[in-house]
Motif scaffolding. Structure first.
Motif, mmCIF file in Angstrom:
data_model
loop_
_atom_site.group_PDB
_atom_site.id
_atom_site.type_symbol
_atom_site.label_atom_id
_atom_site.label_comp_id
_atom_site.label_asym_id
_atom_site.label_seq_id
_atom_site.Cartn_x
_atom_site.Cartn_y
_atom_site.Cartn_z
ATOM 1 N N ALA A 1 16.386 -2.872 -11.192
ATOM 2 C CA ALA A 1 15.698 -1.950 -12.910
ATOM 3 C C ALA A 1 14.316 -1.600 -13.197
ATOM 4 N N PRO A 2 14.653 -0.159 -14.201
ATOM 5 C CA PRO A 2 13.496 0.490 -14.445
ATOM 6 C C PRO A 2 11.729 -0.375 -14.434
ATOM 7 N N GLY A 3 11.575 0.043 -13.756
ATOM 8 C CA GLY A 3 9.671 -0.684 -13.869
ATOM 9 C C GLY A 3 9.356 -1.335 -13.238
ATOM 10 N N ARG A 4 9.862 -1.706 -12.101
ATOM 11 C CA ARG A 4 9.743 -2.896 -11.084
ATOM 12 C C ARG A 4 9.788 -2.055 -9.775
ATOM 13 N N HIS A 5 8.965 -2.164 -8.920
ATOM 14 C CA HIS A 5 8.124 -1.879 -8.014
ATOM 15 C C HIS A 5 7.651 -3.620 -6.801
ATOM 16 N N LEU A 6 7.590 -2.222 -5.912
ATOM 17 C CA LEU A 6 7.531 -3.531 -4.430
ATOM 18 C C LEU A 6 6.247 -2.604 -3.772
ATOM 19 N N LEU A 7 4.761 -2.825 -3.605
ATOM 20 C CA LEU A 7 4.021 -2.427 -3.316
ATOM 21 C C LEU A 7 3.104 -3.071 -1.791
ATOM 22 N N GLY A 8 3.179 -2.085 -0.756
ATOM 23 C CA GLY A 8 2.793 -2.515 -0.035
ATOM 24 C C GLY A 8 1.447 -2.338 0.706
ATOM 25 N N TRP A 9 0.856 -2.831 1.258
ATOM 26 C CA TRP A 9 -0.764 -3.482 1.542
ATOM 27 C C TRP A 9 -0.563 -1.461 2.001
ATOM 28 N N HIS A 10 0.469 -0.749 3.158
ATOM 29 C CA HIS A 10 0.174 0.694 3.454
ATOM 30 C C HIS A 10 0.097 1.413 2.811
ATOM 31 N N ASP A 11 0.741 1.209 1.238
ATOM 32 C CA ASP A 11 0.721 2.024 0.678
ATOM 33 C C ASP A 11 -0.221 2.491 -0.173
ATOM 34 N N PRO A 12 -0.567 3.967 -0.338
ATOM 35 C CA PRO A 12 -1.674 4.553 -0.574
ATOM 36 C C PRO A 12 -2.230 4.040 -2.138
ATOM 37 N N ASP A 13 -1.413 3.520 -2.968
ATOM 38 C CA ASP A 13 -1.250 3.315 -4.306
ATOM 39 C C ASP A 13 -1.750 1.951 -4.621
ATOM 40 N N TYR A 14 -1.784 0.671 -3.257
ATOM 41 C CA TYR A 14 -2.182 -0.748 -3.104
ATOM 42 C C TYR A 14 -3.722 -0.509 -3.746
ATOM 43 N N PRO A 15 -4.138 -1.975 -4.763
ATOM 44 C CA PRO A 15 -4.843 -1.656 -6.105
ATOM 45 C C PRO A 15 -6.643 -1.617 -5.044
ATOM 46 N N PRO A 16 -6.807 -1.053 -5.194
ATOM 47 C CA PRO A 16 -8.609 -0.950 -3.939
ATOM 48 C C PRO A 16 -9.299 -2.321 -4.390
ATOM 49 N N GLN A 17 -9.658 -2.799 -5.669
ATOM 50 C CA GLN A 17 -10.269 -4.020 -5.958
ATOM 51 C C GLN A 17 -9.491 -4.910 -4.919
ATOM 52 N N LEU A 18 -8.238 -5.503 -5.265
ATOM 53 C CA LEU A 18 -7.551 -6.362 -4.303
ATOM 54 C C LEU A 18 -8.103 -5.758 -2.694
ATOM 55 N N ARG A 19 -7.416 -4.545 -1.905
ATOM 56 C CA ARG A 19 -7.876 -4.241 -0.870
ATOM 57 C C ARG A 19 -9.293 -4.859 -0.209
ATOM 58 N N ARG A 20 -10.298 -5.000 -1.109
ATOM 59 C CA ARG A 20 -11.600 -5.394 -0.704
ATOM 60 C C ARG A 20 -11.846 -6.744 -0.427
ATOM 61 N N THR A 21 -10.651 -7.289 -0.914
ATOM 62 C CA THR A 21 -10.651 -9.182 -0.979
ATOM 63 C C THR A 21 -10.771 -9.804 0.463
ATOM 64 N N PRO A 22 -11.412 -10.911 0.754
ATOM 65 C CA PRO A 22 -10.835 -11.176 2.104
ATOM 66 C C PRO A 22 -9.672 -11.250 2.678
ATOM 67 N N ASN A 23 -8.671 -12.027 1.806
ATOM 68 C CA ASN A 23 -7.327 -12.081 2.021
ATOM 69 C C ASN A 23 -6.060 -11.878 1.677
ATOM 70 N N PRO A 24 -5.888 -10.262 1.294
ATOM 71 C CA PRO A 24 -5.426 -10.087 0.228
ATOM 72 C C PRO A 24 -3.685 -9.784 0.521
ATOM 73 N N PRO A 25 -3.012 -10.246 -0.178
ATOM 74 C CA PRO A 25 -0.940 -9.827 -0.268
ATOM 75 C C PRO A 25 -0.299 -8.678 0.078
ATOM 76 N N PRO A 26 -0.087 -9.429 1.567
ATOM 77 C CA PRO A 26 0.586 -7.668 2.308
ATOM 78 C C PRO A 26 2.038 -6.831 1.666
ATOM 79 N N ALA A 27 2.240 -7.574 0.075
ATOM 80 C CA ALA A 27 2.938 -7.264 -0.490
ATOM 81 C C ALA A 27 2.714 -7.811 -1.991
ATOM 82 N N LEU A 28 3.862 -6.620 -2.971
ATOM 83 C CA LEU A 28 3.292 -7.124 -4.411
ATOM 84 C C LEU A 28 4.670 -6.607 -4.906
ATOM 85 N N PHE A 29 5.623 -7.757 -5.569
ATOM 86 C CA PHE A 29 6.390 -7.403 -6.611
ATOM 87 C C PHE A 29 5.336 -6.816 -7.948
ATOM 88 N N VAL A 30 6.013 -5.405 -8.490
ATOM 89 C CA VAL A 30 4.831 -5.701 -9.546
ATOM 90 C C VAL A 30 6.025 -4.842 -10.980
#
Length: 379
Positions: free
Chosen positions: A74-103
């Motif tokens: 469906a439009p406007g839905r995404h799967l963002l992986g840890w290896h993706d350069p668009d992974y949120p930088p604030q979340l990346r800096r936390t102790p245990n970020p998830p490997p993937a995000l449904f957005v």
């Protein structure tokens, strides 16, 4: 099952569940999610995946995989992986970020400087009013309001941000398509349409007790700071505050009556070092420098040419520097009347993702404002 498609491979990693660190390790070690899945059981074991995770990678739940694929179609839905350069930088800096995000919504908006507003699911009328007022002020100032879509304070915070025409982010302990409580189904739809919905759990995942404390680490990690409005001594809001502090983020708490049991958690936070605040401006001022740093990170990511504004009282320049033709095209398409995303895409001929990313940057720099999902040049 073949693992040649990167999205399918990332879906399999997300559906494998279990500890996040081994799955992140796989994505760090291999060039893509598909390569990580093709690496096989020996590589998975070396990365730390347990037997259940390895079995799930070998034989994923076909019904869950099909449900996730359908949701992503469906439009406007995404799967963002840890290896993706668009992974949120604030979340990346936390102790245990998830490997993937449904957005649901534009992933680039997860880079937007935000503040978490959390508290009791059964607040006092005054607590609910404070949450709405603070969130309204935060959103009006340009901060995203991050919360968990729970009843009570979370609901009031999301509604306050939406009323201000600002950005709000809902972090779920369910799948991205499952509202909890069910009464918030309409609110979830509104946020997905004009803000961002985030979950580490695949579509169709219902509420489970263990998911909500885990959800709170994402909520705290996406925000520059966390405001606790009302909380008992044993509450999820205090978990969020602790996780925020462990991630090096600011923690703010509203004081209350000594006779109010929902003020005791806030009072404990203040005794333990959280900042006591009596108005939203105190938190906004405290986070201003960090918000500017995040805006700089976003400029670097997008390689955008627009110079930052010189403060709230400075008049924006008539036009942005014309170094990047796409930014110039978008700027020319914007007017002083609010314009929807679809119209801007039609005017510019650019993709929705490109327009959204550039609008986000322009918002951070004070050149563009938004109201109810429509954009216009700041006066």
């Amino acid at each position: 099952m073949r693992c040649d498609d990167d999205i399918d491979a990332l879906l399999r990693l997300a559906l494998a569940g279990g500890p996040a660190a081994p799955r992140r390790g796989l994505l760090e070690r291999f060039a893509s999610a598909a390569a990580a899945c093709r690496a096989g059981p020996d590589a998975w074991r070396i990365a730390g995946l347990d037997a259940d995770q390895a079995q799930a990678l070998r034989q994923p739940d076909r019904a869950a995989l099909a449900r996730a694929r359908a949701w992503l179609a469906a439009p406007g839905r995404h799967l963002l992986g840890w290896h993706d350069p668009d992974y949120p930088p604030q979340l990346r800096r936390t102790p245990n970020p998830p490997p993937a995000l449904f957005v649901a919504g534009e992933p680039a908006r997860l880079w937007h400087p935000g503040i978490a507003v959390v508290g009791s699911r059964a607040p006092t009328p005054g607590g609910r009013e404070h949450a709405r007022e603070f969130a309204h002020a935060f959103a009006a100032s340009g901060l995203a309001v991050v919360s968990g879509l729970a009843a009570g304070i979370d609901t009031a915070a999301h509604e306050g941000a939406l009323e201000a025409g600002g950005l709000t982010v809902a972090v779920l302990g369910t799948g991205p398509d499952v509202a909890y409580p069910r009464a918030n189904a309409g609110l979830l739809e509104r946020i997905a349409a004009s803000g961002v919905v985030v979950s580490e759990h695949p579509p169709g995942t219902g509420p489970h007790r263990g998911h909500f404390p885990s959800r709170n680490r994402i909520l705290a990690g996406l925000a520059l700071g966390t405001v606790v409005v009302e909380a008992a001594l044993r509450s999820g809001a205090l978990i969020t505050a602790r996780l925020a502090a462990e991630a090096g983020r600011e923690v703010f708490a509203l004081p209350g009556s000594i006779r109010n049991p929902l003020a005791r958690g806030c009072h404990r936070l203040i005794r333990d070092g959280a900042a006591l605040i009596e108005g939203p401006g105190e938190a906004i001022d405290a986070l201003a420098a960090q918000a500017a740093e995040l805006a700089t990170d976003l400029r670097a990511r997008l390689c955008a040419p627009i110079s930052p504004s010189q403060g709230n009282d400075a008049a924006p320049a008539a036009d942005p520097p014309p170094a990047d033709p796409d930014h110039q095209t978008l700027w020319n398409a914007l007017g002083h009347d609010p314009t929807g995303m679809d119209e801007l895409v039609a005017r510019t001929g650019l993709t929705a993702a490109a327009v959204s990313s550039m609008l986000l940057l322009m918002e951070l720099e004070g050149r563009v404002a938004s109201r109810h999902g429509r954009y216009f040049r700041s006066r």
